[in-house]
Design an enzyme around this catalytic site. Structure first.
Site, mmCIF file in Angstrom:
data_model
loop_
_atom_site.group_PDB
_atom_site.id
_atom_site.type_symbol
_atom_site.label_atom_id
_atom_site.label_comp_id
_atom_site.label_asym_id
_atom_site.label_seq_id
_atom_site.Cartn_x
_atom_site.Cartn_y
_atom_site.Cartn_z
ATOM 1 N N LYS A 193 63.941 -10.893 -2.078
ATOM 2 C CA LYS A 193 65.266 -11.046 -2.719
ATOM 3 C C LYS A 193 66.239 -10.047 -2.094
ATOM 4 O O LYS A 193 65.868 -8.898 -1.840
ATOM 5 C CB LYS A 193 65.128 -10.824 -4.226
ATOM 6 C CG LYS A 193 66.389 -11.110 -5.026
ATOM 7 C CD LYS A 193 66.130 -10.938 -6.535
ATOM 8 C CE LYS A 193 67.383 -11.207 -7.356
ATOM 9 N NZ LYS A 193 67.161 -11.003 -8.801
ATOM 10 N N SER B 269 68.670 -14.791 -11.838
ATOM 11 C CA SER B 269 69.370 -14.559 -10.596
ATOM 12 C C SER B 269 68.489 -14.692 -9.344
ATOM 13 O O SER B 269 69.018 -14.809 -8.236
ATOM 14 C CB SER B 269 69.981 -13.160 -10.594
ATOM 15 O OG SER B 269 68.973 -12.172 -10.620
ATOM 16 N N SER C 202 65.465 -12.851 -14.860
ATOM 17 C CA SER C 202 65.763 -13.359 -13.517
ATOM 18 C C SER C 202 64.567 -13.701 -12.639
ATOM 19 O O SER C 202 64.754 -14.307 -11.588
ATOM 20 C CB SER C 202 66.626 -12.362 -12.762
ATOM 21 O OG SER C 202 67.951 -12.531 -13.141
#
Ligand code: GLN
Length: 479
Positions: free
Chosen positions: A72, A147, A171
């Site tokens: 990420k 997210s 997330s």
């Protein structure tokens, strides 16, 4: 054998059998990314040549030897971009590896690719990415969740073997649920946050996003453990998370919080989750009704604490030290006014609308005169929410619930209404406020406008109860 479809353990077996080399695996993944990711947008970038150099020296005797892991875009990898999907961090290169990256490398893994996300991890749909849209591989008109939407999408699309995400209010678990993969949020302090760009420091945790529960355990073996560079990381060595995976659920008490099966949940999602719970019961778990009475305050509490912490954490992005810098060459005098203008313009140009909204909200709830009314009160309610979990774990070993009240929604559906987006976090944010661990495991699909959309079963564990959580999730998955 189609390498991109493999799990970590299958890829390891293929290496051990001599069927594939890490270089082959990277080539196959890169070809798959080229073929598919244009429609998905899960990756912000990837550097095949760099990864291949690392692959040449891969030590296959290590547990994750030669296994590529997508990262990420808010976790620092030395020499690579780390933009948090924000224009604010354009051109920023990490000078060092985050502890999780060091740990992955020590286990032999190769960080490969930066995954898309909501800007600075603020969002539930990936629509807040400041770089590009990300789509759900099961229906490209829909959001992948957020997210960590990019990490979930690339694992689900088989353009990654596995990925790292981060979870501040859901997330990891929510995009895992919407994309039909496994996502684990560890106990606060189980995994080091050193090198994770902070959103809300008292809530953030890094965790694995994988195709199977076994892979989640394999990654946790590398990720978890003490770190002198993060004072909130617990000083307790991690167990072998794969050791008890086959232990089953016989005799485990699993609590169903009545507040998590209330109004607002889609009947189809509820049916899938209840069927999953019935399966755990048939495998020998005892199902117990429980209550987490302060659940109704969780969304409000979270959006006060998280924004307050974010407003402080994001103050470092001032156009001087990192990333985007506004051009103020037309201003002549190098005085204080010029400096303030410089800060203001850099921040106004660099941050997107949701990040700006959160900084404003967070600054407001901390401002003098309102601090006690909002921030201090939210901290007290957080204690009550944590106490709900402590009380529940006196009676049960695990808690089961949905991850999200609905399957993945359409791109654009909630974007104009931040509150309805915030409310979609209802089942995931208490976990972070309480600091306990949680996992999302796929439990079937529901059909909506001719798409089959994945649904996730959420299991929540005691503090440091990851081994038990993984054991139960594995029993459900393979049973
Ligand atoms: N959806 C939540 C938010 O927007 C959670 C985000 C996260 O866990 N990083 O804040």
């Amino acid at each position: 054998m189609n390498v991109p479809e493999l799990t970590i353990s299958q890829l390891r077996a293929a290496y051990d059998a001599g069927d594939v080399t890490p270089t082959d695996a990277l080539d196959a993944l890169a070809a798959e990314i080229d073929a598919k990711d244009g429609d998905i947008g899960g990756y912000l970038e990837h550097d095949l040549e760099l990864a291949k150099k690392e692959a040449e020296n891969a030590d296959l005797s290590l547990p994750l030897g030669g296994v590529p892991i997508a990262i990420k875009d808010l976790i620092n990898v030395a020499g690579q971009n780390c933009r948090c999907a924000s224009k604010m961090l354009e051109g920023y290169h990490s000078p060092y590896d985050a502890t999780v990256i060091k740990n992955l490398r020590a286990a032999g893994a190769i960080p490969f690719g930066r995954t898309n996300m909501d800007e600075f991890a603020m969002g539930s749909s990936n629509e807040n990415s400041g770089i590009q849209i990300c789509r759900n591989p099961h229906d490209t008109d829909r959001i992948p969740g957020g997210s960590s939407g990019g990490s979930a999408a690339v694992v689900a699309a088989n353009t990654a073997i596995a990925a790292l995400g981060s979870d501040t209010g859901g997330s990891i678990r929510q995009p895992a649920s919407h994309c039909g993969i496994v996502g684990l949020k560890p106990t606060y302090g189980r995994v080091s946050r050193y090198g994770l760009v902070a959103f809300a420091s008292s809530l953030d945790q890094i965790g694995p996003m994988t195709k199977t529960v076994e892979d989640s355990a394999l990654l946790m073996n590398a990720l978890a453990g003490p770190d002198p560079l993060d004072s909130t990381c617990l000083d307790e060595t991690a167990p072998d998370y794969t050791a008890g995976l086959d232990g089953g659920v016989k005799g485990l008490k699993i609590g169903l919080p009545k507040e998590y099966f209330a109004e607002g949940i889609s009947p189809d999602v509820e049916a899938k989750v209840r069927a999953a719970i019935a399966k755990l019961e048939s495998q020998g778990a005892e199902i117990v009704d429980i209550s987490l009475p302060n659940t109704e305050y969780a969304v409000a509490t979270y959006y006060i604490i998280a924004t307050a912490e974010a407003s402080a954490n994001l103050s470092r992005f001032d156009g001087v030290r990192y990333g985007h810098r506004a051009d103020i060459s037309e201003i002549e005098n190098a005085d204080e006014a010029e400096l303030i203008t410089h800060y203001k313009r850099s921040r106004a140009e660099g941050f997107g609308p949701e990040v700006t909204r959160r900084i404003l909200l967070g600054t407001y709830v901390l401002s003098s005169g309102y601090r006690d009314q909002y921030y201090a009160r939210a901290q007290k309610v957080r204690t009550l929410i944590r106490q709900d979990f402590i009380d529940a774990y006196e009676k049960v070993d695990l808690i089961a619930s949905p991850v999200s009240p609905t399957p993945a929604f359409k791109i654009g559906e909630k974007n104009s209404d931040p509150l309805s987006m915030y409310l979609a976090d209802i089942y995931t944010i208490s976990t972070n406020l309480a600091g306990v661990c949680g996992i999302s495991v796929p439990c079937g699909t529901v059909s909506e406008s001719s798409s089959d959309l994945p649904v996730g079963l959420q299991l929540l564990g005691k503090p440091l109860g990851e081994a038990e959580l993984l054991q139960a999730a594995h029993a459900y998955e393979v049973g």
